[in-house]
Motif scaffolding. Structure first.
Motif, mmCIF file in Angstrom:
data_model
loop_
_atom_site.group_PDB
_atom_site.id
_atom_site.type_symbol
_atom_site.label_atom_id
_atom_site.label_comp_id
_atom_site.label_asym_id
_atom_site.label_seq_id
_atom_site.Cartn_x
_atom_site.Cartn_y
_atom_site.Cartn_z
ATOM 1 N N VAL A 105 7.508 -112.539 15.714
ATOM 2 C CA VAL A 105 8.814 -112.511 15.513
ATOM 3 C C VAL A 105 9.109 -113.623 14.587
ATOM 4 C CG1 VAL A 105 9.299 -111.710 17.973
ATOM 5 C CG2 VAL A 105 9.300 -114.244 17.610
ATOM 6 N N CYS A 106 10.179 -113.466 13.859
ATOM 7 C CA CYS A 106 10.613 -114.426 12.657
ATOM 8 C C CYS A 106 11.937 -114.558 12.793
ATOM 9 C CB CYS A 106 10.063 -113.978 11.490
ATOM 10 S SG CYS A 106 10.897 -114.634 10.162
ATOM 11 N N THR A 107 12.555 -115.932 12.625
ATOM 12 C CA THR A 107 13.910 -116.215 12.545
ATOM 13 C C THR A 107 14.199 -116.961 11.485
ATOM 14 O OG1 THR A 107 15.818 -116.563 13.729
ATOM 15 C CG2 THR A 107 13.951 -117.927 14.162
ATOM 16 N N ILE A 108 15.310 -117.031 10.957
ATOM 17 C CA ILE A 108 16.051 -118.011 9.899
ATOM 18 C C ILE A 108 16.260 -119.280 10.651
ATOM 19 C CG2 ILE A 108 17.724 -118.496 8.233
ATOM 20 C CD1 ILE A 108 18.137 -115.282 8.061
ATOM 21 N N ASP A 109 15.792 -120.369 10.136
ATOM 22 C CA ASP A 109 16.116 -121.883 10.808
ATOM 23 C C ASP A 109 17.442 -121.979 10.599
ATOM 24 O OD1 ASP A 109 13.453 -121.928 11.536
ATOM 25 O OD2 ASP A 109 12.667 -122.915 9.698
ATOM 26 N N VAL A 138 8.445 -114.550 21.211
ATOM 27 C CA VAL A 138 9.801 -114.992 21.544
ATOM 28 C C VAL A 138 9.809 -116.380 22.071
ATOM 29 C CG1 VAL A 138 12.083 -115.076 22.623
ATOM 30 C CG2 VAL A 138 11.172 -112.872 21.486
ATOM 31 N N GLU A 139 8.713 -116.639 23.225
ATOM 32 C CA GLU A 139 8.566 -117.784 24.010
ATOM 33 C C GLU A 139 7.838 -118.611 22.940
ATOM 34 O OE1 GLU A 139 6.395 -119.492 28.029
ATOM 35 O OE2 GLU A 139 6.926 -117.434 27.913
ATOM 36 N N ALA A 140 6.909 -118.219 22.162
ATOM 37 C CA ALA A 140 6.200 -119.282 21.136
ATOM 38 C C ALA A 140 7.113 -119.730 20.157
ATOM 39 C CB ALA A 140 5.335 -118.371 20.189
ATOM 40 N N ILE A 141 8.158 -118.921 19.835
ATOM 41 C CA ILE A 141 9.142 -119.309 18.712
ATOM 42 C C ILE A 141 9.939 -120.352 19.402
ATOM 43 C CG2 ILE A 141 10.900 -117.746 18.677
ATOM 44 C CD1 ILE A 141 10.863 -117.692 15.732
ATOM 45 N N THR A 142 10.321 -120.188 20.604
ATOM 46 C CA THR A 142 11.366 -120.954 21.314
ATOM 47 C C THR A 142 10.708 -122.242 21.714
ATOM 48 O OG1 THR A 142 12.338 -118.863 22.482
ATOM 49 C CG2 THR A 142 12.829 -121.086 23.468
ATOM 50 N N GLN A 143 9.507 -122.235 22.172
ATOM 51 C CA GLN A 143 8.716 -123.475 22.166
ATOM 52 C C GLN A 143 8.988 -124.619 21.024
ATOM 53 O OE1 GLN A 143 4.732 -122.721 23.610
ATOM 54 N NE2 GLN A 143 5.761 -122.057 25.672
ATOM 55 N N GLY A 144 8.735 -123.774 19.708
ATOM 56 C CA GLY A 144 8.751 -124.441 18.454
ATOM 57 C C GLY A 144 10.017 -125.024 18.355
ATOM 58 N N PHE A 183 8.026 -123.140 10.813
ATOM 59 C CA PHE A 183 6.519 -123.465 11.702
ATOM 60 C C PHE A 183 6.237 -121.936 12.073
ATOM 61 C CE2 PHE A 183 9.931 -123.513 14.948
ATOM 62 C CZ PHE A 183 9.504 -122.369 15.851
ATOM 63 N N ILE A 184 4.893 -121.947 12.418
ATOM 64 C CA ILE A 184 4.013 -120.860 12.755
ATOM 65 C C ILE A 184 3.632 -121.173 14.344
ATOM 66 C CG2 ILE A 184 2.308 -119.260 12.465
ATOM 67 C CD1 ILE A 184 2.520 -119.714 9.415
ATOM 68 N N LYS A 185 3.853 -120.699 15.126
ATOM 69 C CA LYS A 185 3.666 -121.076 16.441
ATOM 70 C C LYS A 185 2.796 -119.964 17.353
ATOM 71 C CE LYS A 185 4.136 -124.257 19.895
ATOM 72 N NZ LYS A 185 3.762 -125.653 19.696
#
Length: 552
Positions: free
Chosen positions: A317-321, A424-430, A438-440
């Motif tokens: 999953v990718c999102t704009i910071d 989603v949980e990985a990107i949330t942790q970041g 980042f890449i988590k």
């Protein structure tokens, strides 16, 4: 555009004589000005032809030369002058200068007035532009009719190639072929097309803006690209061969009108594409929300969108910071946010295609989700994903950064909901760690991480209820009891191992364990009691850590 040499067919100019600057008769003429004032240069610009009696310079050859230099610097067309009125003959210095600069000076017979000649020239120039405009409107009407009737881009390119009598290509923003005219059906033109596409891809930004170049197999023939703007961030490209020598009345304006209709057609097709994208995203939403129960339906619909069975599946999953005032202000404008998301989607899709990654791209809310498939999944594939995502981040053109969350791999399409949640949980942790760009990779949270996520008052109550008077040891004996319990549990309740690690006698360990079980009213060998006490000891470490942070 007409040249100075073209004007000699006109009434009043037929008897005119070129006095100097013969090499400059190829200069373009677009406008005419009549002036006899010393400051005539202030009213001239590029492609202006000056008509004058020369009165202002009849006694000043130096100023006449200065005017010629200034007009040449402006890329003016030349001077038409009644030489017999005040000069009788062109001064030698003026003639030498005009010849050197290839700047035309033309003698107009006294029988014709400047106003009359000016009117003939302007009518000639304006009639030419009117004809070009008429032809361009004719092209626009023809192409608009084709648009309304639903003609394809291939048909539009075929018609444009026929009208211009030139090979025409339509390329997307990546330099890939969309449509072509009939000229490229010939075997001899296939290499030509490949050379054009290769040249365009060498410098895509320049080609998208519009440029002219040559290719090895057609060195004497120019190739020109024209921007075709659509809803996307980057324009497509219309490529026309030898457009610089288009026969009259074909013109750049006609090409622009055809380009506009092609642009509308692409926008229409993009709207259809966006509708298909919406259906694809609806399928993904149904899949991860487990609204599709049948294995057969999951398999058939997944296969329709490019997902194959018997593969290792990884979700990214990718999102704009969302950082900075600029993004916050963008949130006020739904249209701009939509454009930004379309831009990110297109760029991720471009990278998937360019890198040859087997992936299907979806969107879900604020997330862009890729399901990437491999025959097998290991360290090599992890490196491939990392390099792929780093390239997307590097190539992303915008004022924002992108972050990614990556799941574990699963062998079944039915498990895509699980890996989506992991990503989603990985990107949330970041983001919890205050990271950006980042890449988590997802990792299962350990007991301590889970406990830290709970309210402190709740875990403190559990801690106190479990360890009772040993929860906050004050005496040396209580501290030794807690330490012995910890080592004893870590040693799998082995007395000898505990004794060795604590450097005390076996009987001392037995005594302390018996004392601890009496205080806690439990058996440390009982699995349920042992688990509760292990958890309590982890909580104790968390509470101590919090206290140390406060004290510092």
């Amino acid at each position: 555009m007409k040249t100075v040499n073209d004007l000699f067919i006109l009434e009043g100019m037929r008897e005119a004589v070129v006095l100097a600057g013969h090499r400059g008769l190829t200069r373009n003429v677009q406008f005419v000005n009549i002036s006899d004032t010393p400051d005539a240069i202030n009213f001239l610009a590029e492609n202006f032809l000056l008509l004058s009696t020369g009165y202002a310079f009849k006694d000043n050859t130096q100023e006449f030369c200065e005017l010629i230099k200034q007009m040449n610097d402006l890329n003016c067309s030349g001077i038409v002058i009644k030489i017999n009125r005040f000069f009788h003959q062109l001064p030698t210095e003026v003639k030498l200068l005009a010849d050197n600069l290839a700047f035309p000076i033309i003698d107009l017979p006294t029988a014709h007035t400047l106003g009359e000649v000016s009117r003939h020239i302007l009518n000639y120039l304006n009639d030419h532009e009117a004809e070009q405009l008429y032809y361009a409107l004719h092209v626009q009407k023809e192409f608009s009719d084709m648009l309304i009737k639903g003609y394809s881009l291939s048909a539009l390119l075929e018609q444009l190639g026929h009208l211009l009598a030139r090979p025409c290509l339509l390329l997307n923003h990546r330099g890939e072929e969309i449509a072509q005219s009939h000229h490229f059906i010939k075997e001899s033109m296939k290499q030509v097309k490949e050379e054009v596409i290769e040249k365009v891809k060498e410098d895509l930004p320049l080609a998208r803006e519009g440029t002219t170049f040559t290719i090895p197999s057609r060195e004497l023939e120019s190739v020109t690209t024209f921007s075709v703007h659509t809803k996307r961030q980057y324009p497509s490209m219309l490529v026309i061969f030898d457009s610089l020598t288009l026969p009259y009345p074909s013109s750049q304006m006609a090409i622009e009108q055809a380009g506009n209709v092609i642009s509308f057609t692409i926008v229409k097709e993009q709207a259809i594409e966006e509708n298909a994208r919406l259906l694809k995203n609806n399928f993904f939403a149904d899949l991860i929300e487990m609204k599709i129960q049948s294995d057969e339906e999951i398999l058939s619909r997944s296969n329709y969108y490019g997902l194959q069975k018997n593969m290792e599946n990884v979700c990214i999953v990718c999102t704009i910071d969302t950082k900075g005032e600029e993004y916050e202000s963008l949130q006020l404008y739904e249209k701009k946010i939509g454009e930004l998301h379309n831009t990110v989607y297109d760029q991720i899709e471009d990278e998937i295609i360019n890198e040859g990654v087997t992936a299907t791209l979806f969107t879900k809310g604020k997330y862009f989700a890729m399901v990437v498939q491999f025959q097998k999944y290991g360290d090599e594939q992890v490196n491939i994903i990392t390099q792929f995502l780093e390239k997307i981040q590097t190539n992303f053109n915008g004022d924002f950064t992108l972050s990614f969350g990556v799941s574990h791999s699963v062998p079944s399409l039915k498990e895509i909901p699980t890996i989506y949640q992991e990503a989603v949980e990985a990107i949330t942790q970041g983001y919890e760690q205050k990271l950006n760009g980042f890449i988590k990779y997802y990792k299962t949270r350990d007991l301590e991480e889970l406990l830290k996520a709970l309210p402190r008052k709740d875990i403190k109550a559990l801690y106190e209820n479990t360890l009772k008077s040993l929860a906050f040891p004050k005496t040396k004996e209580d501290i030794e009891l807690i330490k012995t319990i910890q080592v004893y549990l870590d040693s799998q309740c082995e007395i000898s191992e505990t004794s060795r690690k604590l450097f005390v006698h076996r009987n001392t360990v037995k005594y302390r364990i018996a004392k601890a079980e009496e205080v806690l009213n439990c058996s440390l060998r009982d699995p349920a009691d042992s688990l509760r006490i292990r958890v309590a000891l982890v909580i104790g470490a968390i509470l101590n850590e919090d206290e140390n942070v406060v004290n510092h």
